[in-house]
Design a protein around this motif. Sequence first.
Motif, mmCIF file in Angstrom:
data_model
loop_
_atom_site.group_PDB
_atom_site.id
_atom_site.type_symbol
_atom_site.label_atom_id
_atom_site.label_comp_id
_atom_site.label_asym_id
_atom_site.label_seq_id
_atom_site.Cartn_x
_atom_site.Cartn_y
_atom_site.Cartn_z
ATOM 1 N N GLN A 194 13.782 -0.074 0.626
ATOM 2 C CA GLN A 194 13.446 0.866 -0.174
ATOM 3 C C GLN A 194 11.805 0.944 -0.449
ATOM 4 O OE1 GLN A 194 15.057 -0.408 -3.936
ATOM 5 N NE2 GLN A 194 14.431 1.701 -5.030
ATOM 6 N N LEU A 195 11.483 2.214 -0.600
ATOM 7 C CA LEU A 195 9.856 2.117 -0.805
ATOM 8 C C LEU A 195 9.556 2.847 -2.444
ATOM 9 C CD1 LEU A 195 10.613 4.035 2.463
ATOM 10 C CD2 LEU A 195 8.375 2.702 2.356
ATOM 11 N N GLN A 196 8.811 2.322 -2.959
ATOM 12 C CA GLN A 196 8.566 2.608 -4.295
ATOM 13 C C GLN A 196 6.713 2.903 -4.316
ATOM 14 O OE1 GLN A 196 9.718 0.119 -7.389
ATOM 15 N NE2 GLN A 196 9.140 1.728 -9.112
ATOM 16 N N ALA A 197 6.472 4.205 -4.505
ATOM 17 C CA ALA A 197 5.056 4.509 -4.500
ATOM 18 C C ALA A 197 4.522 4.755 -5.953
ATOM 19 C CB ALA A 197 4.816 5.911 -3.737
ATOM 20 N N SER A 198 3.317 4.282 -6.274
ATOM 21 C CA SER A 198 2.848 4.337 -7.631
ATOM 22 C C SER A 198 1.393 4.657 -7.741
ATOM 23 C CB SER A 198 3.208 3.200 -8.309
ATOM 24 O OG SER A 198 2.800 2.239 -8.197
ATOM 25 N N GLY A 199 0.654 5.146 -8.765
ATOM 26 C CA GLY A 199 -0.635 5.111 -8.836
ATOM 27 C C GLY A 199 -1.060 6.481 -8.897
ATOM 28 N N GLY A 200 -0.479 7.426 -8.673
ATOM 29 C CA GLY A 200 -0.997 8.974 -8.561
ATOM 30 C C GLY A 200 -1.481 9.253 -10.003
ATOM 31 N N GLY A 201 -2.086 10.376 -10.140
ATOM 32 C CA GLY A 201 -2.560 11.058 -11.289
ATOM 33 C C GLY A 201 -3.386 12.119 -11.309
ATOM 34 N N LEU A 202 -4.051 12.519 -12.393
ATOM 35 C CA LEU A 202 -5.039 13.588 -12.401
ATOM 36 C C LEU A 202 -6.471 13.028 -12.281
ATOM 37 C CD1 LEU A 202 -5.681 16.686 -12.941
ATOM 38 C CD2 LEU A 202 -5.623 16.471 -15.032
ATOM 39 N N VAL A 203 -7.326 13.561 -11.326
ATOM 40 C CA VAL A 203 -8.538 13.034 -11.584
ATOM 41 C C VAL A 203 -9.488 14.272 -10.888
ATOM 42 C CG1 VAL A 203 -8.425 12.535 -8.907
ATOM 43 C CG2 VAL A 203 -10.019 11.124 -10.434
ATOM 44 N N GLN A 204 -10.671 13.820 -11.401
ATOM 45 C CA GLN A 204 -11.789 15.100 -11.192
ATOM 46 C C GLN A 204 -12.347 14.715 -9.832
ATOM 47 O OE1 GLN A 204 -14.689 14.925 -14.335
ATOM 48 N NE2 GLN A 204 -13.563 16.265 -15.701
ATOM 49 N N THR A 205 -12.795 15.796 -9.330
ATOM 50 C CA THR A 205 -13.397 15.810 -7.849
ATOM 51 C C THR A 205 -14.479 14.686 -7.955
ATOM 52 O OG1 THR A 205 -13.235 18.278 -7.503
ATOM 53 C CG2 THR A 205 -15.040 16.829 -6.320
ATOM 54 N N GLY A 206 -14.594 13.786 -6.919
ATOM 55 C CA GLY A 206 -15.653 12.904 -6.853
ATOM 56 C C GLY A 206 -14.957 11.390 -7.465
ATOM 57 N N GLY A 207 -13.847 11.678 -8.022
ATOM 58 C CA GLY A 207 -13.095 10.358 -8.407
ATOM 59 C C GLY A 207 -12.325 9.626 -7.615
ATOM 60 N N SER A 208 -11.884 8.498 -7.953
ATOM 61 C CA SER A 208 -11.092 7.666 -7.324
ATOM 62 C C SER A 208 -9.870 7.129 -7.913
ATOM 63 C CB SER A 208 -11.942 6.386 -7.216
ATOM 64 O OG SER A 208 -13.135 6.530 -6.525
ATOM 65 N N LEU A 209 -8.934 6.860 -6.859
ATOM 66 C CA LEU A 209 -7.546 6.563 -7.465
ATOM 67 C C LEU A 209 -7.027 5.424 -6.527
ATOM 68 C CD1 LEU A 209 -5.537 9.962 -8.036
ATOM 69 C CD2 LEU A 209 -6.171 8.234 -9.733
ATOM 70 N N ARG A 210 -6.203 4.663 -6.918
ATOM 71 C CA ARG A 210 -5.630 3.402 -6.024
ATOM 72 C C ARG A 210 -4.068 3.646 -5.964
ATOM 73 N NH1 ARG A 210 -4.817 -2.871 -6.649
ATOM 74 N NH2 ARG A 210 -5.307 -3.793 -4.543
ATOM 75 N N LEU A 211 -3.445 3.917 -4.984
ATOM 76 C CA LEU A 211 -2.074 4.092 -4.772
ATOM 77 C C LEU A 211 -1.299 2.733 -4.129
ATOM 78 C CD1 LEU A 211 -1.618 7.734 -3.230
ATOM 79 C CD2 LEU A 211 -2.009 6.987 -5.463
ATOM 80 N N VAL A 231 7.499 -2.377 -0.892
ATOM 81 C CA VAL A 231 8.557 -2.261 0.100
ATOM 82 C C VAL A 231 9.379 -3.283 -0.085
ATOM 83 C CG1 VAL A 231 9.101 -1.901 2.555
ATOM 84 C CG2 VAL A 231 6.807 -1.212 1.673
ATOM 85 N N SER A 232 10.743 -3.118 -0.269
ATOM 86 C CA SER A 232 11.822 -4.107 -0.191
ATOM 87 C C SER A 232 12.791 -3.929 0.773
ATOM 88 C CB SER A 232 12.356 -4.048 -1.561
ATOM 89 O OG SER A 232 12.944 -2.856 -2.028
ATOM 90 N N GLY A 233 13.560 -5.001 1.148
ATOM 91 C CA GLY A 233 14.787 -4.740 2.189
ATOM 92 C C GLY A 233 14.409 -4.839 3.397
ATOM 93 N N ILE A 234 13.156 -5.105 4.113
ATOM 94 C CA ILE A 234 12.914 -5.519 5.337
ATOM 95 C C ILE A 234 11.851 -6.631 5.329
ATOM 96 C CG2 ILE A 234 13.220 -3.092 5.641
ATOM 97 C CD1 ILE A 234 10.270 -2.943 6.146
ATOM 98 N N ARG A 235 11.786 -7.154 6.373
ATOM 99 C CA ARG A 235 10.644 -8.334 6.701
ATOM 100 C C ARG A 235 9.318 -7.588 6.652
ATOM 101 N NH1 ARG A 235 13.265 -12.791 10.553
ATOM 102 N NH2 ARG A 235 14.982 -13.364 9.162
ATOM 103 N N PHE A 236 8.761 -7.231 5.567
ATOM 104 C CA PHE A 236 7.478 -6.427 5.265
ATOM 105 C C PHE A 236 6.542 -6.793 6.411
ATOM 106 C CE2 PHE A 236 4.721 -3.849 3.326
ATOM 107 C CZ PHE A 236 3.651 -4.339 2.994
ATOM 108 N N SER A 237 6.121 -8.030 6.644
ATOM 109 C CA SER A 237 5.070 -8.579 7.190
ATOM 110 C C SER A 237 5.156 -7.987 8.819
ATOM 111 C CB SER A 237 4.748 -9.996 7.145
ATOM 112 O OG SER A 237 5.830 -10.509 7.805
ATOM 113 N N GLN A 238 6.419 -7.827 9.146
ATOM 114 C CA GLN A 238 6.386 -7.351 10.519
ATOM 115 C C GLN A 238 6.282 -5.907 10.941
ATOM 116 O OE1 GLN A 238 10.473 -8.881 11.875
ATOM 117 N NE2 GLN A 238 9.831 -11.107 11.424
ATOM 118 N N PHE A 239 6.074 -5.203 10.033
ATOM 119 C CA PHE A 239 6.410 -3.747 10.284
ATOM 120 C C PHE A 239 4.776 -3.221 10.064
ATOM 121 C CE2 PHE A 239 10.227 -3.568 11.958
ATOM 122 C CZ PHE A 239 10.964 -4.494 11.220
#
Length: 112
Positions: free
Chosen positions: A1-18, A22-30
């Motif tokens: 399962q993959l869950q993305a978050s962190g999006g939003g509305l930002v002005q030109t020149g701004g920053s975001l962190r997404l 990840v769940s259900g797999i051995r994350f470190s291997q992929f």
Amino acid sequence: QLQASGGGLVQTGGSLRLSCRVSGIRFSQFAVAWHREAPGKRREFVATVFNNGQTDYADSVRGRFTISRDNTKSTVYLQMDSLTPEDTGLYSCNTAYNSNVYGQGTLVTVSS
């Protein structure tokens, strides 16, 4: 399962962190990658981080975006700086375990 978050509305020149948790797999291997789909356009590759920590970026974001991973949290991050309206889109992540599965994505809107 993959869950993305962190999006939003930002002005030109701004920053975001997404975040992509990840769940259900051995994350470190992929590898995990971020993609985006702009309105009226096809999904495109943005950045990937391999299981050894190496990274790769699309030319359009290189130098502005930074991808990283925290294996203790099974999460990949995408730090996006110097955003432009061309970065607007639905950002989603997938893994090398099953590259056909993207999760629901998170919407990024950059206003001019």
